[in-house]
Design an enzyme around this catalytic site. Structure first.
Site, PDB file in Angstrom:
ATOM      1  N   ARG A 171       0.844  -1.185   0.000  1.00  0.00           N
ATOM      2  CA  ARG A 171       0.000   0.000   0.000  1.00  0.00           C
ATOM      3  C   ARG A 171       0.884   1.240   0.000  1.00  0.00           C
ATOM      4  O   ARG A 171       1.878   1.313   0.728  1.00  0.00           O
ATOM      5  CB  ARG A 171      -0.914   0.032   1.239  1.00  0.00           C
ATOM      6  CG  ARG A 171      -1.990  -1.041   1.262  1.00  0.00           C
ATOM      7  CD  ARG A 171      -3.075  -0.775   0.239  1.00  0.00           C
ATOM      8  NE  ARG A 171      -4.162  -1.750   0.310  1.00  0.00           N
ATOM      9  CZ  ARG A 171      -4.222  -2.867  -0.389  1.00  0.00           C
ATOM     10  NH1 ARG A 171      -3.232  -3.171  -1.223  1.00  0.00           N
ATOM     11  NH2 ARG A 171      -5.242  -3.691  -0.266  1.00  0.00           N
TER      12      ARG A 171
ATOM     13  N   GLU B 163      -4.955   6.598  -7.336  1.00  0.00           N
ATOM     14  CA  GLU B 163      -4.941   5.724  -8.510  1.00  0.00           C
ATOM     15  C   GLU B 163      -6.214   5.937  -9.318  1.00  0.00           C
ATOM     16  O   GLU B 163      -7.300   5.913  -8.744  1.00  0.00           O
ATOM     17  CB  GLU B 163      -4.810   4.255  -8.080  1.00  0.00           C
ATOM     18  CG  GLU B 163      -3.496   3.942  -7.379  1.00  0.00           C
ATOM     19  CD  GLU B 163      -3.342   2.465  -7.016  1.00  0.00           C
ATOM     20  OE1 GLU B 163      -4.210   1.666  -7.443  1.00  0.00           O
ATOM     21  OE2 GLU B 163      -2.386   2.121  -6.308  1.00  0.00           O
TER      22      GLU B 163
ATOM     23  N   HIS C  18      -0.384  -0.788 -10.481  1.00  0.00           N
ATOM     24  CA  HIS C  18      -1.081  -1.732  -9.601  1.00  0.00           C
ATOM     25  C   HIS C  18      -1.366  -3.036 -10.353  1.00  0.00           C
ATOM     26  O   HIS C  18      -2.512  -3.506 -10.429  1.00  0.00           O
ATOM     27  CB  HIS C  18      -2.371  -1.121  -9.065  1.00  0.00           C
ATOM     28  CG  HIS C  18      -2.738  -1.643  -7.708  1.00  0.00           C
ATOM     29  ND1 HIS C  18      -3.212  -0.845  -6.701  1.00  0.00           N
ATOM     30  CD2 HIS C  18      -2.690  -2.901  -7.181  1.00  0.00           C
ATOM     31  CE1 HIS C  18      -3.447  -1.569  -5.622  1.00  0.00           C
ATOM     32  NE2 HIS C  18      -3.141  -2.822  -5.888  1.00  0.00           N
TER      33      HIS C  18
END
Length: 325
Positions: free
Chosen positions: A243, A272, A291
């Protein structure tokens, strides 16, 4: 029989590579995909999802107390992943909503391998080297000087499902000295793999490479901040597939600018999607991937299968696995 309306939220991969997952859901009820702002407020999110009583969701948005206070019937939130810090578990339970996650082993290898893939690309300047070749600048090759990973000291912050696999790969693949900080680390596992359990400050002072693999909670939020960067070994490389919030972004940027951190590879960002005006993305010593740590055939198949099975079991009134509320 109940009417089931299924929302697939903020997932760019669910059903894309394995359309049979969507087809199975469509046999159960109406299926609709949504893309919300990561920080949409709970009330607005509940209103947008009115009538949808099953949710398959990515790591964002947040299903907070306000969301559940305004949400109509909701039987299930199935996380398309292993984390669930974006769901208020207590509020979900009070609302009568089941929350389930993907079994940790589904993501273990894919995410661990990507932490090391990104780290290797960073330290060996792989992206810059490729760009030079594509730009007909082969003559620049002597400028792409990296470091060996073999024999280095690697610090693992967070050594659960994924962190333990990262540690094993570095230990047995690169003959690294492994330092681990985690309040719940498995001592027998550490002894088996000749891994040292240490305090965070010691890890920071001695690690040539740091891999962040902790879950996000009150004790791990900004675990690397200004104080920690003042202790960290100069010239360290950091890889993060967990994270973004584990690192204070301003403190990281300062450490990069001062060459305290030699390079940072991350698959996760505070916001994001992030764009090329983001200071981290612009920084020459930062590698950012969008990601995609779970983006392997095996991992996405397993994640999708678990979510679809959750829905099918709910409808059949069969037990669900990996329930967190």
């Amino acid at each position: 029989m109940k009417n089931y309306n299924i929302a697939v939220i903020n997932s760019s991969s669910f059903g894309k590579y394995f359309p049979e997952h969507l087809q199975r859901l469509e046999k159960i009820g109406k299926v609709k995909s949504f893309t919300f702002d990561n920080n949409i407020d709970g009330k607005s999110l509940a209103e947008a999802l009115e009538g949808f009583n099953i949710i398959i969701t990515s790591v964002r948005p947040f299903f907070n107390k306000d969301f559940f206070a305004h949400k109509d019937a909701l039987f299930l939130i199935s996380r398309h992943g292993i984390g669930y810090n974006n769901v208020d578990i207590i509020a979900a339970k009070n609302h009568g909503t089941i929350v389930s996650i993907v079994p940790p082993l589904v993501e273990r290898d894919a995410v661990a391998e990507n932490a090391i893939t990104n780290l290797l690309a960073l330290v060996r300047k792989t992206v810059q080297s490729q760009d030079a070749v594509k730009g007909n600048e082969w003559s620049k090759r002597a400028t792409f000087l990296g470091i060996n990973v073999t024999g280095k000291t690697v610090g693992i912050i967070g050594c659960g499902n994924i962190g333990s696999r990262v540690a094993e790969i570095f230990k047995h693949g690169f003959n690294a000295r492994i330092l681990v900080t985690d309040p719940k680390v498995d001592n027998n596992w550490a002894i088996k793999h000749d891994i040292e359990i240490v305090e965070l400050d010691y890890l920071l002072e001695h690690s040539d490479i740091i891999s962040l693999n902790a879950s996000l909670n009150d004790t791990s939020y900004n675990i690397l901040n200004k104080r920690e960067f003042s202790l960290i070994k100069k010239g360290v490389y950091i890889t993060n597939t967990a994270r973004a919030e584990l690192i204070n972004e301003a403190a990281l940027l300062h450490a990069l600018d001062e060459n305290i951190v030699a390079g940072h590879a991350t698959d996760v960002m505070y916001v994001e999607p992030s764009f090329n005006d983001n200071p981290l993305i612009k920084h020459p010593n930062v590698l950012v991937t969008p990601h995609t740590s779970a983006y392997t055939i095996e991992c996405l198949q397993g994640m999708g299968e678990k979510c679809v099975s959750d829905v099918e079991n709910l409808v059949k009134k069969a037990p669900l696995k990996n329930v967190v509320s």
